[in-house]
Design an enzyme around this catalytic site. Structure first.
Site, PDB file in Angstrom:
ATOM      1  N   CYS A   1      13.891  12.967  -1.719  1.00  0.00           N
ATOM      2  CA  CYS A   1      13.423  14.056  -0.869  1.00  0.00           C
ATOM      3  C   CYS A   1      13.075  13.527   0.537  1.00  0.00           C
ATOM      4  O   CYS A   1      13.975  13.203   1.298  1.00  0.00           O
ATOM      5  CB  CYS A   1      12.268  14.798  -1.523  1.00  0.00           C
TER       6      CYS A   1
ATOM      7  N   HIS B   1      14.384  16.218  -6.515  1.00  0.00           N
ATOM      8  CA  HIS B   1      13.305  15.436  -7.130  1.00  0.00           C
ATOM      9  C   HIS B   1      13.740  14.943  -8.509  1.00  0.00           C
ATOM     10  O   HIS B   1      13.357  15.491  -9.547  1.00  0.00           O
ATOM     11  CB  HIS B   1      12.031  16.273  -7.222  1.00  0.00           C
TER      12      HIS B   1
ATOM     13  N   GLU C   1      12.714  12.487 -10.064  1.00  0.00           N
ATOM     14  CA  GLU C   1      11.600  11.914 -10.833  1.00  0.00           C
ATOM     15  C   GLU C   1      10.850  12.950 -11.657  1.00  0.00           C
ATOM     16  O   GLU C   1      10.016  12.611 -12.506  1.00  0.00           O
ATOM     17  CB  GLU C   1      10.617  11.207  -9.891  1.00  0.00           C
TER      18      GLU C   1
END
Length: 234
Positions: free
Chosen positions: A88, A174, A176
């Site tokens: 990001c 994202h 993660e």
């Protein structure tokens, strides 16, 4: 490896990637910006990960700590040739350091959405042509740096994933994020409110949607993680 992770809140961490690093015995050295960015020392660091945050790249003129972070990334990627992975904001900061341009996107992307890969890049080896990922951004790479390859795009954002050289990679989405990581984000003031403002009633089932998609999201994370380590020059 000793990997420096720059994050922009103690709650916006490397998320579900942390289990992969721990499994393989890698040491994560955490820098929470802005509090700790002035003390960053790249000596003894083998790689750099830079995560997301609510600030924008162009705010570095008003935020001295963000200008310092950009200098750290520049030294790591261009000076020391360290392997790099950005998520990001970290994706946009890499593009900025390499000479690209970041601007407001015509439309923001928020929620569990789809991205299409370009060809079959190793980063997404074995993934379908379109895959799900969690997005939360209102800015984008608006001008690509020289020498950068686009690896994935979406209808609203052309540069969803990119690579530069062998060991600098980044994604706009994202990667993660899982349900547990979003729960940590919700501890940040106004985070849940902002998400509800963006996606309305869909926020009521965002945790269920993440849980339902977890098998595919975990597969994506494993691919990104494995490819990043495989791309590091010996």
């Amino acid at each position: 490896m000793r990997i420096l992770v720059i994050q922009h809140s103690d709650k916006e961490h490397a998320g579900a990637f942390r289990a992969l690093f721990e499994r393989d015995g890698h040491e994560l050295v955490t820098c929470v910006a802005p509090q700790m960015i002035g003390d960053v020392d790249l000596a003894g660091i083998d790689g750099l990960w830079v995560l997301g945050g609510p600030m924008q790249v162009w705010e570095a003129q008003e935020l001295p700590w963000l200008a310092r972070e950009i200098d750290v990334i520049r030294e790591a990627v261009l000076g020391r040739k360290l392997p790099y992975f950005g998520i990001c904001l970290g994706h946009q900061l890499l593009a900025h350091v390499l000479g690209g341009q970041i601007g407001l996107a015509p439309q923001s992307e928020v929620g569990l959405l789809h991205v299409a890969k370009h060809g079959n890049p190793p980063m997404f080896d074995g993934m379908p042509d379109q895959f799900s990922c969690f997005q939360w951004h209102s800015a984008e790479v608006s001008r690509l740096p020289e020498g950068v390859r686009i690896l994935a795009s979406s209808g609203r954002c052309n540069v969803q994933a990119m690579s530069w050289g062998r060991a600098a990679h980044s994604v706009q989405f994202h990667a993660e994020l899982d349900a547990a990581t979003l729960a940590d984000w919700y501890e940040i003031e106004d985070c849940e409110k902002m998400l509800r403002n963006e996606i309305g009633a869909d926020a009521d089932r965002v945790f269920d949607a993440l849980s339902e998609a977890e098998a595919d999201l975990a597969r994506l994370r494993r691919n990104l993680y494995r490819h990043w380590f495989a791309s590091i020059p010996e």
